[in-house]
Motif scaffolding. Structure first.
Motif, PDB file in Angstrom:
ATOM      1  N   LEU A  20       2.040  52.309 -25.953  1.00  0.00           N
ATOM      2  CA  LEU A  20       3.145  51.357 -26.092  1.00  0.00           C
ATOM      3  C   LEU A  20       4.487  52.071 -26.231  1.00  0.00           C
ATOM      4  O   LEU A  20       5.507  51.603 -25.724  1.00  0.00           O
ATOM      5  N   GLU A  21       4.493  53.217 -26.889  1.00  0.00           N
ATOM      6  CA  GLU A  21       5.729  53.994 -26.999  1.00  0.00           C
ATOM      7  C   GLU A  21       6.170  54.493 -25.620  1.00  0.00           C
ATOM      8  O   GLU A  21       7.369  54.505 -25.308  1.00  0.00           O
ATOM      9  N   THR A  22       5.214  54.895 -24.806  1.00  0.00           N
ATOM     10  CA  THR A  22       5.525  55.322 -23.436  1.00  0.00           C
ATOM     11  C   THR A  22       6.078  54.150 -22.632  1.00  0.00           C
ATOM     12  O   THR A  22       7.072  54.284 -21.914  1.00  0.00           O
ATOM     13  N   ALA A  23       5.427  52.990 -22.749  1.00  0.00           N
ATOM     14  CA  ALA A  23       5.890  51.800 -22.028  1.00  0.00           C
ATOM     15  C   ALA A  23       7.302  51.411 -22.464  1.00  0.00           C
ATOM     16  O   ALA A  23       8.119  50.987 -21.634  1.00  0.00           O
ATOM     17  N   ALA A  24       7.592  51.554 -23.743  1.00  0.00           N
ATOM     18  CA  ALA A  24       8.933  51.215 -24.244  1.00  0.00           C
ATOM     19  C   ALA A  24       9.992  52.107 -23.612  1.00  0.00           C
ATOM     20  O   ALA A  24      11.066  51.636 -23.214  1.00  0.00           O
ATOM     21  N   ARG A  25       9.693  53.398 -23.510  1.00  0.00           N
ATOM     22  CA  ARG A  25      10.655  54.309 -22.882  1.00  0.00           C
ATOM     23  C   ARG A  25      10.852  53.953 -21.414  1.00  0.00           C
ATOM     24  O   ARG A  25      11.985  53.946 -20.904  1.00  0.00           O
ATOM     25  N   ASN A  26       9.762  53.643 -20.731  1.00  0.00           N
ATOM     26  CA  ASN A  26       9.878  53.275 -19.321  1.00  0.00           C
ATOM     27  C   ASN A  26      10.660  51.980 -19.135  1.00  0.00           C
ATOM     28  O   ASN A  26      11.426  51.836 -18.172  1.00  0.00           O
ATOM     29  N   SER A  27      10.489  51.031 -20.042  1.00  0.00           N
ATOM     30  CA  SER A  27      11.216  49.762 -19.916  1.00  0.00           C
ATOM     31  C   SER A  27      12.720  49.969 -20.049  1.00  0.00           C
ATOM     32  O   SER A  27      13.513  49.294 -19.373  1.00  0.00           O
ATOM     33  N   LYS A  28      13.124  50.901 -20.895  1.00  0.00           N
ATOM     34  CA  LYS A  28      14.549  51.192 -21.055  1.00  0.00           C
ATOM     35  C   LYS A  28      15.101  51.915 -19.821  1.00  0.00           C
ATOM     36  O   LYS A  28      16.219  51.648 -19.384  1.00  0.00           O
ATOM     37  N   ILE A  29      14.308  52.817 -19.274  1.00  0.00           N
ATOM     38  CA  ILE A  29      14.739  53.534 -18.061  1.00  0.00           C
ATOM     39  C   ILE A  29      15.044  52.544 -16.946  1.00  0.00           C
ATOM     40  O   ILE A  29      16.021  52.694 -16.205  1.00  0.00           O
ATOM     41  N   HIS A  30      14.237  51.504 -16.840  1.00  0.00           N
ATOM     42  CA  HIS A  30      14.372  50.549 -15.738  1.00  0.00           C
ATOM     43  C   HIS A  30      15.098  49.264 -16.140  1.00  0.00           C
ATOM     44  O   HIS A  30      15.158  48.315 -15.354  1.00  0.00           O
ATOM     45  N   GLY A  31      15.632  49.239 -17.347  1.00  0.00           N
ATOM     46  CA  GLY A  31      16.528  48.169 -17.756  1.00  0.00           C
ATOM     47  C   GLY A  31      15.914  46.805 -17.941  1.00  0.00           C
ATOM     48  O   GLY A  31      16.595  45.793 -17.780  1.00  0.00           O
ATOM     49  N   VAL A  32      14.623  46.756 -18.308  1.00  0.00           N
ATOM     50  CA  VAL A  32      13.981  45.446 -18.502  1.00  0.00           C
ATOM     51  C   VAL A  32      13.553  45.231 -19.953  1.00  0.00           C
ATOM     52  O   VAL A  32      12.850  44.264 -20.261  1.00  0.00           O
ATOM     53  N   GLN A  33      13.984  46.105 -20.861  1.00  0.00           N
ATOM     54  CA  GLN A  33      13.494  46.056 -22.236  1.00  0.00           C
ATOM     55  C   GLN A  33      13.802  44.743 -22.949  1.00  0.00           C
ATOM     56  O   GLN A  33      13.054  44.331 -23.847  1.00  0.00           O
ATOM     57  N   ASN A  34      14.865  44.061 -22.547  1.00  0.00           N
ATOM     58  CA  ASN A  34      15.227  42.800 -23.209  1.00  0.00           C
ATOM     59  C   ASN A  34      14.343  41.632 -22.784  1.00  0.00           C
ATOM     60  O   ASN A  34      14.362  40.569 -23.416  1.00  0.00           O
ATOM     61  N   ARG A  35      13.565  41.825 -21.717  1.00  0.00           N
ATOM     62  CA  ARG A  35      12.665  40.768 -21.249  1.00  0.00           C
ATOM     63  C   ARG A  35      11.195  41.135 -21.429  1.00  0.00           C
ATOM     64  O   ARG A  35      10.313  40.410 -20.976  1.00  0.00           O
TER      65      ARG A  35
END
Length: 276
Positions: free
Chosen positions: A145-160
């Motif tokens: 989940l920590e890896t997924a969180a970093r990837n979500s920020k890289i691709h700008g979808v963390q707010n969704r």
């Protein structure tokens, strides 16, 4: 030593080590070592490398000769045209899984639940393609989940994207338009026959549930319908020989409109179904 000579020398070493595609791997490793995009490597053919760069590159080649996947050496894997961080805590996303994304994107939905997100490659790709969608993505592994969180920020979808630690559906509340999963589905027998590139570098929990390889489907399917809206969709990646037993599980749980989708190699790869 110049770039061209280093590429040729490393190709020979990788070939001698039995690496299937030494040219591709040598170029990917060297491009990463030099911090350039691989398609720009030819522009540096006559450039000289420093001793530190050469030393670092040969260490990477040595790792590849030990069957460490290129993605785990350079720290990322390309998926659906985007790069995703990968490490020892997550499954290396395969090209075949793009079939799963393709099937998901054929549906109309606003809310998605992904079970077993790993690196987040599936959920993040879908959110990047569907800017009006939101997703809850789960994994039993906190490190994944920590890896997924970093990837979500890289691709700008963390707010969704909401990331949640859960054993399949155990902590999930509410209902969703679509449930998606690429669960571990390799049988215990098949797992023991895998090569070192997989066994040594992908988490076992992401590959096999043991036994006949179907336990993950049994757990997901038995509880999925109550987490879907009426006529909601479930989309599952499967092993090439698992279409019939997983179809039986879906039908037994009350799903209808069950459909098999093939990958680019014409193998059964994805099952979709509707909650009546």
């Amino acid at each position: 030593m110049i770039v061209r000579a280093l590429v040729l020398a490393s190709q020979g070493k990788l070939r001698d080590c039995g690496i299937e595609n030494p040219t591709r791997d040598a170029r990917l490793l060297l491009a990463n070592c030099l911090g350039v995009e691989v398609h720009k490597l030819n522009l540096l053919d006559d450039s000289f490398l420093s001793k530190d760069e050469i030393s670092k590159f040969w260490r990477m080649v040595d790792e590849r000769c030990k069957r460490k996947p290129v993605s785990k050496i350079i720290g990322y894997r390309a998926f659906w045209g985007r790069n995703f961080e990968v490490n020892e805590n997550v499954l290396d996303p395969r090209g075949d899984t793009e079939t799963l994304v393709e099937v998901v994107l054929e549906n109309k939905f606003k809310t998605m639940l992904e079970l077993g997100t790993g690196s987040g490659a599936i959920a993040i790709t879908v959110l990047a393609e569907r800017i009006d969608a939101t997703c809850v993505a789960t994994d039993i592994s906190e490190l994944a989940l920590e890896t997924a969180a970093r990837n979500s920020k890289i691709h700008g979808v963390q707010n969704r994207l909401t990331l949640m630690q859960s054993d399949w559906l155990s902590k999930i509340s509410g209902r969703f338009d679509i449930i998606v999963s690429n669960p571990p589905y390799i049988s215990a027998k098949e797992y023991n026959e895998l090569g070192n590139e997989v066994i040594d570098y992908d988490p076992k929990i992401s590959l096999t549930p043991g036994g006949d390889g179907l336990d993950s489907y049994r757990q997901i399917i038995s509880n999925a319908k109550e987490k879907l809206i009426k006529n909601g969709q479930i989309v599952l990646e499967i092993g090439y020989s698992q279409a019939e037993p997983v179809k039986t599980l879906l039908a037994g749980a009350g799903f209808s409109k069950i459909k098999v989708h093939k990958d680019l190699g014409s193998r059964d790869r994805v099952l979709s179904a509707e909650a009546a």
